[in-house]
Scaffold this active site. Structure first.
Site, PDB file in Angstrom:
ATOM      1  N   HIS A  60       0.827  -1.214   0.000  1.00 36.96           N
ATOM      2  CA  HIS A  60       0.000   0.000   0.000  1.00 36.96           C
ATOM      3  C   HIS A  60       0.861   1.264   0.000  1.00 36.96           C
ATOM      4  O   HIS A  60       0.483   2.293   0.559  1.00 36.96           O
ATOM      5  CB  HIS A  60      -0.957   0.013   1.193  1.00 36.96           C
ATOM      6  CG  HIS A  60      -1.948  -1.106   1.190  1.00 36.96           C
ATOM      7  ND1 HIS A  60      -3.115  -1.068   0.462  1.00 36.96           N
ATOM      8  CD2 HIS A  60      -1.936  -2.316   1.802  1.00 36.96           C
ATOM      9  CE1 HIS A  60      -3.785  -2.196   0.632  1.00 36.96           C
ATOM     10  NE2 HIS A  60      -3.086  -2.973   1.438  1.00 36.96           N
ATOM     11  N   ASN A 119     -10.343  -3.216   1.790  1.00 38.80           N
ATOM     12  CA  ASN A 119      -9.991  -3.199   0.373  1.00 38.80           C
ATOM     13  C   ASN A 119     -11.234  -2.956  -0.463  1.00 38.80           C
ATOM     14  O   ASN A 119     -12.352  -2.898   0.056  1.00 38.80           O
ATOM     15  CB  ASN A 119      -9.347  -4.537  -0.041  1.00 38.80           C
ATOM     16  CG  ASN A 119      -7.966  -4.738   0.546  1.00 38.80           C
ATOM     17  OD1 ASN A 119      -7.213  -3.787   0.743  1.00 38.80           O
ATOM     18  ND2 ASN A 119      -7.628  -5.983   0.843  1.00 38.80           N
ATOM     19  N   TYR A 149       0.364  -4.518  11.886  1.00 39.91           N
ATOM     20  CA  TYR A 149       0.212  -3.106  11.576  1.00 39.91           C
ATOM     21  C   TYR A 149       0.856  -2.212  12.631  1.00 39.91           C
ATOM     22  O   TYR A 149       1.500  -1.215  12.316  1.00 39.91           O
ATOM     23  CB  TYR A 149      -1.270  -2.750  11.424  1.00 39.91           C
ATOM     24  CG  TYR A 149      -1.872  -3.163  10.102  1.00 39.91           C
ATOM     25  CD1 TYR A 149      -1.616  -4.414   9.556  1.00 39.91           C
ATOM     26  CD2 TYR A 149      -2.705  -2.309   9.400  1.00 39.91           C
ATOM     27  CE1 TYR A 149      -2.167  -4.799   8.358  1.00 39.91           C
ATOM     28  CE2 TYR A 149      -3.270  -2.684   8.196  1.00 39.91           C
ATOM     29  CZ  TYR A 149      -3.003  -3.936   7.678  1.00 39.91           C
ATOM     30  OH  TYR A 149      -3.548  -4.312   6.479  1.00 39.91           O
TER      31      TYR A 149
END
Length: 684
Positions: free
Chosen positions: A71, A144, A358
């Site tokens: 990303h 997404n 993350y």
């Protein structure tokens, strides 16, 4: 000695008894299972003591400095979320309590595989991540534009991304999956086949960020004030409708404007045409989960809207471009672990791995644990805790107390609050500590088949072309044949058509499925782009190619019709200085013909003065403008003077998508463009 077996989920396990070839951790410890995270039972949560998975993902998260590993190419926009239906019976989250209340947001759209300098229209999954600055903390819905994913367990995420990224020995290909490494991985990972149907569809080449759906992908929980839980899947439904481009068009857009999606979003918001999405939820209980054909914790599966309708509860409006790209879009940190009271995670092993990954990624990228002090990441509600110091700390506890419990009374700092504090849903968990894939995750083909039969003929043709193109770039025939062996379990027609496109005469044997596919799942119209078109030309753009002396009344009528429709028009002319119309009006050009190809527009009109077509027929950019528009099935309006150019471009034969336009028929032409494409021209 080495052999290959499969685990209960159908994933390959390439094993060895050769010590020299044994996979190890970074500490040199031999690895027994590199396919599955350590869970409490086959469907239980991933355990914190899984040192193998933790080390693997930890190292993956730290591969690149400072660009995101995935990303990396993104575009962020400010906005707000307005609740249109309160759901206190489902969730005690503050954001879901009061109709009409607006919550500030920041949304980042992205491609997955390419680097920051790659182009916008790669065939790729698009990220759709929204940060809600709620009154009780930040909630990140990190999803997404596709509701399923390639893998079921986060343990495999580094392998997936490594396979699709540039090869380590040569540093290419960039931002594309049409190569041996990616399809080698896919062909050995049957769980990914469903996702590749979506990937080879036009979903991965959207016309605009504004015209695509968004999905939370995973199953989450909603928990109300009484502690009652329901499962939920989150959906973003674009009010602008769905639209994609075609593959040949995407390739040419990348050459003409590699920032096509960024520019589109910037210009729309700058013009006050604020894109909107409705937030929808699919809510279901344990009874449905137990009866559903597939496991609700499997991220390679979706729940058809016909079985659980999407309930709209609010609207996201994007209404402000960023002031500084680096400070906001580049530094924003989304974490799936960022949830608020009333929303909770489930035992989806992919989600649980993301929760670890993350946070670690953002800590590495943004210099340390204080990335939440950066304005774009900072909550807009009070923040009080005893976290202190660290790299780039912008705030620290005041006074002597930096610990708890303490006995300093009101001067002792913040305290726990069981009434409004986050409480995890008290799900009962029991199971043997093990590395395995649940048997309920073993069906890899049924929903892929359902997706295929839900597409229109046009969309099926594009999926076949997508597979054919990508697999034709694989140098090794064995990889192509392995993919075909999986497609044979999806649908005979799909496999045969892809094989024909590749020139394969002798079909391989179908791959042995871990679980027999279900062949009678009904089609779902919600899975098709073309069945969910906008019914409007609003938000789209007309390329108006004009010559010197063009009919002023017709040009004016087309511009007015576009404005009335909510569309825009760009003036394309032989020279950037523009043209003088038939009534002497000077018309400025937005694009010179060789800088404004038809791929940049949703429909085109050719408005030429008498004899202008003969001269323009000698222009290669002019011929390309027409031939590309025709090849990409766009609506083409024309005046008789444009016929020499159309003939020179190989478009002498007109169809219903190429009407002659006059001042009186201009509005009708724009109304025709509401259909977006004249697919009949594309043919078989």
């Amino acid at each position: 000695m080495a052999d290959e077996t499969r685990d209960k989920g159908g994933a390959p396990r390439q094993q060895t008894t050769d010590r020299a070839r044994t996979m190890t951790t970074a500490q040199g410890g031999p690895i027994a299972d590199d396919q599955n995270s350590l869970t409490a039972g086959p469907r239980g949560p991933v355990l914190l003591d899984d040192h193998v998975m933790r080390e693997k993902i930890f190292h993956f998260d730290h591969e690149r400095i400072p660009e995101r590993v995935v990303h990396a190419r993104g575009y962020g926009v400010h906005g707000h979320f307005e609740l249109t239906e309160a759901i206190p019976e489902l969730s005690c989250a503050d954001i879901f309590q009061r109709v009409g209340e607006k919550t500030p947001t920041f949304t980042r759209f992205s491609t997955v595989a390419g680097n920051r300098g790659s182009f916008d229209l790669a065939r790729d999954v698009r990220g759709f991540a929204t940060k809600f600055y709620t009154a009780e903390g930040n909630w990140d819905l990190v999803g997404n534009n596709i509701p399923v994913f390639f893998i079921q367990d986060a343990m495999k995420f580094p392998d997936l991304v490594h396979s699709v990224k540039e090869a380590p020995d040569r540093g290419f290909p960039q931002a594309q999956s049409a190569h041996d490494n990616f399809w080698d991985f896919i062909s050995l990972s049957p769980e990914a086949i469903h996702m590749t149907l979506w990937q080879m569809s036009d979903r991965t080449i959207p016309r605009s960020f504004r015209f695509m759906e968004g999905f939370g992908v995973h199953t989450f929980r909603l928990v109300n004030a009484d502690g009652k839980s329901h499962y939920v899947k989150f959906h973003w439904k674009p009010r602008q409708g769905l639209q994609s481009v075609v593959w040949n068009e995407a390739l040419k857009i990348n050459g003409a404007d590699p920032d096509f999606h960024r520019r589109d979003m910037w210009e729309a918001i700058d013009a006050g045409d604020y894109p909107q999405w409705d937030l929808g939820i699919q809510v279901f209980d344990d009874e449905f989960a137990d009866e559903f054909e597939f496991d609700i914790l499997d991220a390679t599966k979706l729940i058809p809207e016909e079985q659980v309708p999407v309930r709209i509860i609010g609207t996201l409006t994007l209404d402000a471009n960023v002031d500084n790209f680096f400070a906001e879009t580049e530094q924003v940190a989304f974490c799936t672990q960022n949830i608020v009271r009333g929303i909770d995670h489930t035992n989806d092993p992919l989600l649980q791995g993301r929760n670890f990954s993350y946070l670690d990624t953002q800590t590495k990228r943004l210099g340390g644990p204080n990335f939440t002090h950066i304005p774009i990441n900072a909550p807009k509600c009070p923040v009080q805790n005893f976290q202190q110091d660290g790299h780039m700390a912008m705030r620290n506890p005041k006074g002597r107390a930096n610990y708890e419990p303490n006995s300093w009374g009101e001067d002792g700092g913040p305290r726990e609050n069981p009434e409004i504090g986050f409480q995890s849903y008290p799900e009962e968990v029991q199971g043997t500590k093990q590395r395995t894939r649940s048997e309920t995750f073993a069906d890899h083909y049924s929903q892929a088949r359902q997706f295929w039969i839900s597409q229109t003929d046009v969309e099926q043709r594009h999926i076949v072309a997508g597979y054919t193109f990508e697999l034709s770039k694989c140098e090794h025939e064995a990889i192509r044949l392995r993919v075909l062996s999986h497609l044979m379990n999806v649908h005979d027609d799909l496999a045969r058509r892809v094989a024909d496109g590749l020139g394969v005469r002798d079909m391989p044997e179908a791959a042995a499925p871990a679980r027999a596919p279900i062949t009678d799942l009904p089609a779902s119209d919600a899975l098709s782009i073309l069945k969910n078109g906008p019914g409007s030309f609003a938000g789209r753009k007309l390329g108006l190619f004009v010559s010197e002396g063009a009919d002023a009344d017709l040009v004016k009528a087309l511009l007015e019709a576009c404005k009335a429709e909510g569309a825009t028009a760009a003036i394309v002319a032989p020279h950037i200085a523009g043209v003088t119309l038939s009534d002497g009006t000077a018309l400025a050009a937005d694009e010179k013909i060789d800088g404004g190809p038809s791929v940049l527009f949703d429909a085109v009109a050719l408005v030429f003065a008498k004899d202008a077509g003969d001269a323009l027929a000698k222009s290669k950019p002019g011929r390309d403008f027409v031939s590309d528009a025709a090849a990409h099935a766009k609506f083409i309006g024309w005046t008789p003077a444009a016929e020499p150019l159309m003939k020179a471009a190989g478009v002498a034969k007109k169809d219903d998508g190429m009407p002659e336009v006059t001042a009186d028929s201009a509005a009708g032409f724009i109304a025709l463009c509401r259909n977006l494409r004249h697919w009949e021209r594309e043919g078989g």
